[in-house]
Scaffold this active site. Structure first.
Site, PDB file in Angstrom:
ATOM      1  N   ASP A  50      44.321  29.943  42.189  1.00 56.59           N
ATOM      2  CA  ASP A  50      43.164  30.463  42.601  1.00 56.59           C
ATOM      3  C   ASP A  50      42.649  30.583  43.697  1.00 56.59           C
ATOM      4  OD1 ASP A  50      40.936  31.892  41.346  1.00 56.59           O
ATOM      5  OD2 ASP A  50      39.727  30.428  42.188  1.00 56.59           O
ATOM      6  N   ASP A  71      41.479  42.315  50.924  1.00 60.01           N
ATOM      7  CA  ASP A  71      42.475  42.978  50.092  1.00 60.01           C
ATOM      8  C   ASP A  71      43.913  42.368  51.373  1.00 60.01           C
ATOM      9  OD1 ASP A  71      41.785  44.394  48.539  1.00 60.01           O
ATOM     10  OD2 ASP A  71      42.077  46.223  49.225  1.00 60.01           O
ATOM     11  N   ASN A 104      34.939  38.801  51.069  1.00 55.94           N
ATOM     12  CA  ASN A 104      34.808  39.989  50.674  1.00 55.94           C
ATOM     13  C   ASN A 104      33.323  40.645  50.786  1.00 55.94           C
ATOM     14  OD1 ASN A 104      36.911  41.140  49.248  1.00 55.94           O
ATOM     15  ND2 ASN A 104      36.972  40.405  47.529  1.00 55.94           N
ATOM     16  N   ASP A 127      41.654  37.379  42.299  1.00 54.23           N
ATOM     17  CA  ASP A 127      41.875  36.743  43.348  1.00 54.23           C
ATOM     18  C   ASP A 127      42.957  35.414  43.024  1.00 54.23           C
ATOM     19  OD1 ASP A 127      39.700  35.780  42.173  1.00 54.23           O
ATOM     20  OD2 ASP A 127      39.546  34.250  43.658  1.00 54.23           O
TER      21      ASP A 127
END
Length: 226
Positions: free
Chosen positions: A68, A85, A76, A114
């Site tokens: 993770d 991304d 973000n 993610d």
């Protein structure tokens, strides 16, 4: 020491070219084709489940990692989702390059996720932990140049991932893979509670064939933290 800067163009990492794959002469369907996540080029969850289940049914000792990206939401929120991304594409490529060709890597959680799944057929706990440490070190060494939502290029470095590791001698029961994923996820969550950029190992979740799984994977974890 940080590695060289990496600039990633849009598009999936390692996305197969379907024009080069064999098709059924009758219906045109791709033969032996596994669907992939369009962003990262890794196996999507359904295809990962299929391949991991096939490997698990062969028996023996196997290990599973769930990785993770720590504080990914911050990327973000400050640089934009396209920047996020790009980071996911690089991390996917790093993970895929850190394992054997026979290992099974997929994206966990689908669109916006993610997390990554890594199934290591025939791997004992020591190898599972070694792979987790290698992934962490290689991701941390990356400097990824992303396009900020505000326009300029921005380097993103010292990215940390938390990883849950579980090793299991499977029983060939229908829910073996689900149990393995659940225990790796519990090890991951325990690690994230203790520290970031850590490795949680469900050390007590090595189940011999025919024995019921009764271990609380949130207890007795072994954690490696930076």
């Amino acid at each position: 020491m940080e590695g060289p800067m990496r600039v990633v163009s849009s598009g999936a990492v390692g996305q197969p070219k379907t024009d080069d794959l064999a098709r059924c002469p009758a219906c045109g369907q791709l033969l032996d084709y596994r669907s992939t996540d369009p962003l990262t080029g890794l196996l999507d969850r359904r295809s990962w489940d299929e391949r991991a289940t096939e490997a698990l049914q062969r028996g023996g000792v196997n290990s599973l990692l769930i990785a993770d990206v720590d504080r990914f939401k911050r990327i973000n929120d400050t640089l934009g989702h396209q920047a996020g991304d790009t980071v996911l594409q690089v991390i996917a490529a790093v993970i895929a390059g850190a394992v054997r060709e026979s290992d099974i890597v997929g994206r966990y959680g689908g669109h916006g996720g993610d997390e990554f799944l890594v199934f290591l057929p025939g791997a004992e706990r020591s190898r599972g932990m070694a792979v987790a440490q290698r992934i962490q070190a290689q991701v941390r060494a990356e400097t990824i140049v992303v396009r900020s939502v505000h326009g300029p290029l921005v380097p993103v470095s010292q990215i940390a991932v938390s990883i849950g590791v579980v090793t299991w001698c499977c029983t060939q029961e229908e829910d073996d893979l689900r149990s393995l994923v659940r225990r790796a996820d519990a090890a991951l969550l325990a690690s994230k509670r203790a520290c970031r950029d850590g490795i949680g190992s469900a050390a007590d979740a090595v189940i011999s064939s025919g024995k019921a799984a009764s271990i609380d994977s949130t207890r007795g974890e072994k954690r490696l933290c930076r």
